[in-house]
Write an enzyme that holds these catalytic residues in place. Structure first.
Site, short mmCIF file in Angstrom:
data_model
loop_
_atom_site.label_atom_id
_atom_site.label_comp_id
_atom_site.label_asym_id
_atom_site.label_seq_id
_atom_site.Cartn_x
_atom_site.Cartn_y
_atom_site.Cartn_z
N ASN A 7 23.98 43.97 31.09
CA ASN A 7 25.27 44.52 31.50
C ASN A 7 26.33 43.93 30.57
O ASN A 7 26.77 42.81 30.76
CB ASN A 7 25.53 44.13 32.96
CG ASN A 7 26.84 44.69 33.48
OD1 ASN A 7 27.62 45.28 32.73
ND2 ASN A 7 27.08 44.50 34.76
N ARG A 91 23.24 48.81 31.60
CA ARG A 91 24.25 49.42 32.46
C ARG A 91 25.29 50.09 31.57
O ARG A 91 25.81 49.47 30.63
CB ARG A 91 24.92 48.36 33.31
CG ARG A 91 26.02 48.95 34.14
CD ARG A 91 26.88 47.89 34.75
NE ARG A 91 27.89 48.51 35.59
CZ ARG A 91 29.11 48.02 35.76
NH1 ARG A 91 29.46 46.91 35.17
NH2 ARG A 91 29.97 48.64 36.52
N HIS A 180 30.06 52.75 41.01
CA HIS A 180 29.12 51.97 41.86
C HIS A 180 27.89 52.79 42.23
O HIS A 180 27.22 52.49 43.23
CB HIS A 180 29.79 51.54 43.19
CG HIS A 180 30.85 50.50 43.07
ND1 HIS A 180 31.98 50.51 43.88
CD2 HIS A 180 30.97 49.43 42.26
CE1 HIS A 180 32.74 49.48 43.57
NE2 HIS A 180 32.16 48.80 42.59
N HIS A 208 30.39 50.01 49.91
CA HIS A 208 30.25 48.92 48.92
C HIS A 208 31.60 48.21 48.91
O HIS A 208 32.58 48.70 48.33
CB HIS A 208 29.91 49.52 47.56
CG HIS A 208 29.81 48.51 46.46
ND1 HIS A 208 28.63 48.20 45.82
CD2 HIS A 208 30.75 47.73 45.87
CE1 HIS A 208 28.85 47.27 44.90
NE2 HIS A 208 30.14 46.98 44.90
N GLY A 212 35.79 45.11 43.81
CA GLY A 212 36.04 46.55 43.75
C GLY A 212 35.27 47.17 44.90
O GLY A 212 34.18 46.72 45.22
N ARG A 241 43.30 46.20 42.91
CA ARG A 241 43.60 47.61 42.63
C ARG A 241 44.19 48.28 43.86
O ARG A 241 43.75 48.01 44.98
CB ARG A 241 42.32 48.35 42.22
CG ARG A 241 41.95 48.15 40.77
CD ARG A 241 40.60 48.76 40.48
NE ARG A 241 39.58 47.73 40.37
CZ ARG A 241 38.28 47.96 40.34
NH1 ARG A 241 37.82 49.19 40.43
NH2 ARG A 241 37.43 46.98 40.22
N PHE A 284 38.75 37.67 49.44
CA PHE A 284 38.82 37.87 50.90
C PHE A 284 38.63 36.57 51.68
O PHE A 284 39.13 36.44 52.80
CB PHE A 284 37.81 38.94 51.34
CG PHE A 284 38.30 40.33 51.07
CD1 PHE A 284 38.18 40.90 49.80
CD2 PHE A 284 38.93 41.07 52.06
CE1 PHE A 284 38.65 42.17 49.54
CE2 PHE A 284 39.39 42.35 51.80
CZ PHE A 284 39.26 42.91 50.54
N GLU A 384 21.88 45.82 41.97
CA GLU A 384 22.02 46.80 40.90
C GLU A 384 21.04 46.54 39.77
O GLU A 384 20.52 47.47 39.16
CB GLU A 384 23.48 46.79 40.39
CG GLU A 384 24.41 47.44 41.41
CD GLU A 384 25.87 47.07 41.24
OE1 GLU A 384 26.23 45.91 41.55
OE2 GLU A 384 26.65 47.93 40.82
P1 ADP Z 1 32.41 42.39 42.44
O1 ADP Z 1 33.07 43.68 42.78
O2 ADP Z 1 33.20 41.53 41.50
O3 ADP Z 1 30.94 42.51 42.11
P2 ADP Z 1 31.45 41.10 44.85
O4 ADP Z 1 30.64 42.22 45.37
O5 ADP Z 1 30.75 39.89 44.34
O6 ADP Z 1 32.50 41.58 43.79
O7 ADP Z 1 32.44 40.66 46.01
C1 ADP Z 1 33.39 39.65 45.84
C2 ADP Z 1 34.22 39.53 47.11
O8 ADP Z 1 33.34 39.16 48.20
C3 ADP Z 1 35.29 38.47 47.03
O9 ADP Z 1 36.54 39.00 47.41
C4 ADP Z 1 34.83 37.44 48.04
O10 ADP Z 1 35.91 36.85 48.68
C5 ADP Z 1 34.06 38.27 49.02
N1 ADP Z 1 33.21 37.39 49.84
C6 ADP Z 1 32.16 36.65 49.47
N2 ADP Z 1 31.70 35.91 50.50
C7 ADP Z 1 32.50 36.20 51.57
C8 ADP Z 1 32.57 35.76 52.93
N3 ADP Z 1 31.70 34.88 53.43
N4 ADP Z 1 33.54 36.28 53.70
C9 ADP Z 1 34.42 37.16 53.21
N5 ADP Z 1 34.41 37.61 51.96
C10 ADP Z 1 33.47 37.14 51.14
#
Ligand code: ADP
Length: 398
Positions: A7, A91, A180, A208, A212, A241, A284, A384
């Protein structure tokens, strides 16, 4: 079969060597700061970890060379020689309307992939540089392109057309593409396995939710609508975003604050979403923490996000004339029990109801539906890389 999944971004490159049949990950890691100085990370079970060490990477070619060297290293490597890599799956962000499936990357196909560059000027050129660097180093290894947009090419015109003068679609290719796709496809397949039903008979809504986010309506295994659009800026509010907004806002703000379109788009891509509303963070976990301490804007940001996801679940149930299962995946969907619970709250009338006890976990494949729910709610960690490796293996096997 060993598949190397690549990727490639503009200054970074993620890789994974895996066996799509056993799903075993032999090694994985990351090259960062390509074109700047170069940092190399490598992890393989039972081997010494290499953590962000300096490796000169003036271009992607040196980055891929570092990956291959590490994989065949006599001490820390996991394969005897490069011949043990059966194929490489790349990817690619945008396949436009040209690619509805993954594809073997012949010279002819590469030219068509390059035609999609204007649709994703920040991503596709970097993906292509990664492919070319790999082709140079492994000229006899088959390469496959797996597109984020391909899964959504089954959307009907009513779902992908924008209400603009039709020439902007027919001439300029402005339409909803969705992103995605690799993730939505993977979790849909897993959902069918979990439910013990053929994918062709299922109506699924896949959420998802990560940095993002996108929601997809999947009817009979085919994407029929999705929240991201011509670009990944559309849909629900995301980390930074904005998601959907009234296009009239752009002119108003650009005039009022003397911004050009570049500055405006920077605001929409990098300073909006839950970061924009909260002023706290795009992450988050930070928002949950701030909200717990009484930060009202952080609470509002998370609630606005959850509300938007809930609205799309309702919309997509309407679009498909029903729904059999809701899927939560990606960082937030897999890990945040609070967001899962809040998103489906109030949807009991549709038969969507989760069991608080079953929902109390993170990061695993589970059915969290309440006993009396008529629509199942599933948590499915996305993968993925595995999906790319599976598609690559299928194409190489013919
Ligand atoms: P990306 O789109 O960069 O691949 P991810 O799918 O890895 O992102 O998601 C990242 C998000 O997941 C971050 O905003 C992170 O805060 C959130 N996240 C990870 N663990 C937790 C959790 N235990 N509770 C709430 N949010 C979480």
């Amino acid at each position: 079969m060993n598949i190397l999944v690549i990727n490639a971004g503009s200054s970074s490159l993620k890789y994974q060597l895996l066996n799509p049949e056993t799903e075993e990950v032999l090694a994985k890691g990351l090259c960062e700061r390509i074109g700047i100085d170069g940092k190399f990370t490598y992890k393989a079970p039972g081997k010494e970890k290499i953590d962000a060490v300096d490796v000169a990477m003036p271009t992607h070619a040196e980055a891929i060379k570092a990956v291959l060297d590490a994989l065949v290293d006599p001490k820390n490597g996991v394969i005897g020689s490069m011949d043990e890599i059966d194929a490489v799956g790349h990817r690619v962000v945008h396949g436009g309307e040209k690619f509805a499936k993954s594809v073997l990357l012949t010279d002819e196909v590469m030219a068509t992939v390059e035609e999609c560059n204007p649709l994703a000027p920040l991503h596709n050129p970097a993906n292509i540089i990664g492919i070319k660097a790999c082709q140079q180093l492994m000229p006899n290894t088959p390469m496959v392109g797996v597109f984020d947009t391909a899964f959504h090419q089954t959307m009907p015109p009513v779902a992908y057309i924008y209400a603009l003068p039709y020439e902007y679609y027919s001439e300029d290719k402005v339409r909803r593409y969705g992103f995605h796709g690799t993730s939505h496809k993977y979790v849909a397949g897993r959902a069918a396995a979990m439910l013990g039903k053929p994918l062709e008979e299922l109506k699924l809504i896949s959420c998802h939710l990560g940095n993002g986010s996108s929601i997809t309506a999947i009817n009979g295994g085919k994407s029929v609508d999705t929240t991201m659009g011509f670009t990944p800026l559309a849909g629900v509010p995301m980390g930074t975003r904005s998601g959907d907004l009234d296009a009239g806002i752009l002119e108003y703000l650009m005039t009022k604050h003397n911004m050009d379109i570049k500055e405006m788009l920077n605001v929409l891509n990098k300073k909006s979403g839950v970061l924009g509303i909260s002023g706290v963070s795009s992450d988050f976990r930070d928002l949950d923490e701030a909200a717990e301490k009484g930060n009202e804007r952080a609470a509002l940001a998370v609630e606005a996000f959850e509300y938007s996801v809930r609205k799309y679940i309702g919309a997509y149930a309407a679009a498909m004339g029903g729904v059999d299962a809701i899927i939560f995946t990606a960082g937030v969907g897999e890990n945040s029990k609070g967001t899962r619970a809040n998103v489906v709250k109030g949807l009991e009338y549709m038969g969507i109801k989760i069991d608080a006890e079953k929902n109390n976990f993170r990061g695993e494949e589970r059915d969290i539906s309440a006993a009396d729910a008529t629509v199942r709610t599933l948590v499915i960690p996305t993968n993925e890389e595995l999906m790319i490796a599976m598609d690559t293996a299928a194409l190489v096997r013919g």
